[in-house]
Write an enzyme that holds these catalytic residues in place. Structure first.
Site, PDB file in Angstrom:
ATOM      1  N   LYS A 106      -5.932 -12.826  -3.892  1.00  0.00           N
ATOM      2  CA  LYS A 106      -5.856 -12.457  -2.478  1.00  0.00           C
ATOM      3  C   LYS A 106      -6.388 -13.614  -1.657  1.00  0.00           C
ATOM      4  O   LYS A 106      -7.256 -14.362  -2.125  1.00  0.00           O
ATOM      5  CB  LYS A 106      -6.723 -11.211  -2.211  1.00  0.00           C
ATOM      6  N   GLY A 218      -1.418   7.242   9.554  1.00  0.00           N
ATOM      7  CA  GLY A 218      -0.862   5.889   9.736  1.00  0.00           C
ATOM      8  C   GLY A 218       0.640   5.988   9.828  1.00  0.00           C
ATOM      9  O   GLY A 218       1.287   6.529   8.917  1.00  0.00           O
ATOM     10  N   GLY A 220       2.804   3.265  10.430  1.00  0.00           N
ATOM     11  CA  GLY A 220       3.290   1.891  10.487  1.00  0.00           C
ATOM     12  C   GLY A 220       4.360   1.694   9.438  1.00  0.00           C
ATOM     13  O   GLY A 220       5.108   2.638   9.109  1.00  0.00           O
ATOM     14  N   ASN A 221       4.417   0.503   8.884  1.00  0.00           N
ATOM     15  CA  ASN A 221       5.438   0.171   7.893  1.00  0.00           C
ATOM     16  C   ASN A 221       5.485   1.222   6.768  1.00  0.00           C
ATOM     17  O   ASN A 221       6.510   1.857   6.527  1.00  0.00           O
ATOM     18  CB  ASN A 221       5.116  -1.242   7.364  1.00  0.00           C
ATOM     19  N   ALA A 222       4.364   1.441   6.107  1.00  0.00           N
ATOM     20  CA  ALA A 222       4.352   2.339   4.948  1.00  0.00           C
ATOM     21  C   ALA A 222       4.484   3.806   5.364  1.00  0.00           C
ATOM     22  O   ALA A 222       5.313   4.547   4.820  1.00  0.00           O
ATOM     23  CB  ALA A 222       3.072   2.109   4.143  1.00  0.00           C
ATOM     24  N   GLY A 223       3.679   4.249   6.329  1.00  0.00           N
ATOM     25  CA  GLY A 223       3.638   5.665   6.714  1.00  0.00           C
ATOM     26  C   GLY A 223       4.935   6.152   7.331  1.00  0.00           C
ATOM     27  O   GLY A 223       5.437   7.235   6.981  1.00  0.00           O
TER      28      GLY A 223
END
Ligand code: NAD
Length: 430
Positions: A106, A218, A220-223
């Site tokens: 990371k 959430g 966003g992208n995932a949710g």
């Protein structure tokens, strides 16, 4: 159990429990319990006013036993070395769970990128790629986007890396724009992978997705993406939230409608509320309630999907959670203390290192495409992702059954076992 208070302590708590379960010896623990390399630099770039700014930047390379290091780069004021170490460790576990030939890493820059102009952001991203060029590479360490880093930033980094190394390197970084070596399906991959895991869970535990009531933290992208897949599959989305709060409807919410209002107003409550002022009549008419993020986590539902922040399900709220399953699309949403409580209350978390591994899996497809020069169709990406996620779920389930433990414990044991096996055949340990 001593309370794990930092992200690194929380990640290590799960990893160390797996070391015990897999019965690693001291040498194996010493290697796998620490990052193999921590590369850290002060990165300097020009601000628009001509002044220079220096930022702390890291690349933590946890393990390359199973393949090149792999993991995102985060730009965040709290991206300190401890957080980056935790995330690198979890990446090694994640790539091992899905069985793709990578290790874990990371990167991070400790900065609030929202305070930079676009040109400053570009100069900082290029400075990072230049400074870390000798630590990364298509066969060494392959970065990707993470919090606050985008396909555009990956494009700048690839471009800078190619300039510095005088190479053509479409496989040095993933999460790139489609026009510059990206893969079809990468934007939806995390949610799609999570959905496949859920499909397999439903099949093995004999329930139907269409009968599930789902709450998602959430959007966003995932949710937002998984809300769409679940709605399509007939599930009832009873609650969603974002950083400004959430909405709940027993009868179900339409993700497309929420998406529309979220893009128009910036909030999932946008159809009903302007800031803190809400249209009570309309809420009543639609049988919808305004809820907080804390309410969402403990609302009446069958499946809870944390898809925003880490450390949101703790010993404080775990006993109040009504969902039977938790699908962890966010990284690290459940603390070790909450996980212990779930063993008593019967809640079943599907751990992040399995549930959200669709993202790194499609990153792997992007790397394969970059290396081979072949472009995959969206169908091929979807089919291969499905194959890998279903197999990973079944492997985790078999391990959990074999050891009579939770899915999380099974996933970490499986990952540790796979990494140590690679270390053994390499001859790093006997
Ligand atoms: P995103 O930035 O697209 O969306 C995050 C969402 O969370 C937004 O809707 C935001 O409003 C909401 N949010 C922020 N603060 C909140 C708060 N205090 N309470 C409730 N909601 C809040 O991010 P994303 O890409 O969807 O990632 C979400 C999570 O999934 C992160 O934990 C990330 O590490 C993890 N993840 C993402 C990917 C990926 O490929 N996108 C892969 C693996 C893991």
């Amino acid at each position: 159990m001593a309370k794990a208070s930092t992200p690194y302590e929380r990640a290590l708590s799960f990893v160390h429990a797996a070391f015990d379960r897999v019965q690693l010896n001291e040498k194996e623990r010493a290697i796998l319990g620490n990052p193999q390399n921590i590369v850290s630099h002060e990165v300097e770039f020009d601000l628009d006013d001509g002044k220079k700014q220096k930022v702390h930047a890291y690349r933590v390379q946890h393990s390359n036993a199973r393949g090149p290091y792999k993991g995102g780069i985060r730009f965040h004021p709290e991206a300190d070395i401890e957080e980056v170490k935790a995330l690198a460790t979890l990446m090694s576990m994640k790539t091992a769970v899905v069985g793709i030939p990578y290790g874990g890493a990371k990167g991070g820059i400790q900065i609030d990128p929202k305070k930079l102009s676009r040109t400053e952001l570009e100069r900082m991203s290029r400075a990072y790629a230049r400074t870390f060029a000798s630590a990364i590479g298509p066969n060494i360490d392959i970065p990707a986007p993470d919090v606050n880093t985008t396909p555009q930033i990956m494009a700048w980094m690839r471009d800078e890396y190619e300039k510095v190394t005088k190479t053509y390197a479409p496989d040095v970084i993933t999460g790139k724009p489609l026009s510059f070596g990206g893969s079809l399906g990468r934007d939806r991959a995390t949610a799609r992978g999570g959905f496949f895991v859920l499909e397999q869970l439903a099949k093995r535990e004999a329930f139907e997705i269409k009968n599930m009531r789902v709450a998602i933290q959430g959007f966003g992208n995932a949710g937002a993406e998984i809300a769409g897949y679940l709605h399509e599959a007939g599930a009832t989305i009873v609650a969603v939230s974002d950083s400004q709060g959430g909405i709940y409807s027993k009868e179900g919410l339409d993700p497309k409608r929420i998406h529309k209002y979220k893009s128009e107003t910036g909030s999932v409550r946008g159809e009903y509320c302007q800031g803190s002022v809400c249209d009570i009549k309309k809420l009543k008419l639609d049988n919808t309630e305004v809820i907080t993020n804390e309410d969402l986590l403990v609302c009446d539902c069958d499946l809870l999907i944390p898809a925003a922040l880490d450390n949101v399900i703790t010993e404080k709220n775990a006993k109040d959670i009504k969902a039977k399953f938790i699908l962890e699309l966010a990284n690290g949403p459940v603390t070790p203390e909450a996980d212990e409580i779930f063993k008593k209350t019967g809640v079943t978390p599907i751990p992040d290192i399995l549930a959200n591994a669709g993202g790194v899996t499609v990153s792997y497809f992007e790397w394969v495409q970059g290396r081979s020069g072949n472009m995959w169709t969206a169908e091929r990406v979807d089919t291969e992702l499905r194959r890998i996620m279903l197999a990973a779920f079944d492997d985790v389930r078999s391990e959990a059954k074999r050891q009579n433990c939770t899915y999380r414990e099974g996933a970490f044991s499986l990952a540790v076992g796979r990494i140590v096996e690679a270390m053994r055949v390499r001859g790093w340990v006997s």
